[in-house]
Design an enzyme around this catalytic site. Sequence first.
Site, short mmCIF file in Angstrom:
data_model
loop_
_atom_site.label_atom_id
_atom_site.label_comp_id
_atom_site.label_asym_id
_atom_site.label_seq_id
_atom_site.Cartn_x
_atom_site.Cartn_y
_atom_site.Cartn_z
N LYS A 120 -36.73 34.10 -15.20
CA LYS A 120 -35.38 32.96 -14.13
C LYS A 120 -34.71 33.73 -13.46
CE LYS A 120 -32.01 30.13 -15.74
NZ LYS A 120 -30.60 29.33 -16.73
N ASP A 138 -34.39 26.34 -14.30
CA ASP A 138 -33.64 26.22 -15.45
C ASP A 138 -32.96 24.47 -15.91
OD1 ASP A 138 -32.69 24.77 -13.46
OD2 ASP A 138 -30.36 24.80 -12.69
#
Length: 213
Positions: A120, A138
């Site tokens: 991420k 997210d």
Amino acid sequence: MNASKRRQIFERLAAAIPEPTTELHYDTPFELLIAVVLSAQATDKGVNKATAKLFAAANTPQAILALGEEGLREYIKTIGLFNSKAKNIIALCERLLERHGGEVPHDRAALEALPGVGRKTANVILNTAFGQPTIAVDTHIFRVANRTRLAPGKTVLAVEKALEKHTPRAFRKDAHHLLILHGRYTCTARKPKCPQCPIADLCEYPEKTAATE
């Protein structure tokens, strides 16, 4: 959810959010990297408050290493998990100097090899610092993608792959921030603001918030 509806969703989000970008404050790719590492399980507002003081004192790998782990902790102690984050950031700075001349690398494998950097975080850096069409998933994006049925998936990686597959090319670069900001301010977790949502008629969420709620 078909291709036409997906394109309309992104068109409307782009119209509603004309300047989609991160809310983390930074001036260089390195500052962004540190801010993103600090942002795990923390708010952007809290990170910005800490990095305003940190970056004024140390905003390069060399300068942060000069602070040492204990010195760095003093700047970030208001942020969750600051002990482990300080340890990772010191190791990250050492790795940047050892392998990359102190510069933030432009490729995923090199970024993910840095301490404290996962997929991420790598996606955020590639997208925000270097303009690559990556999509970091997210909690906001995971929720929006599943709730609207834009790109449903049971895992973060499944949602990322679905978004990569279904996001129109024209919106790939900005999709990450369009969806985060939509989730943060409109498609909120507990009570989505469906009456004010620009894509409410396109969204396939069956439990939309009524105007009277």
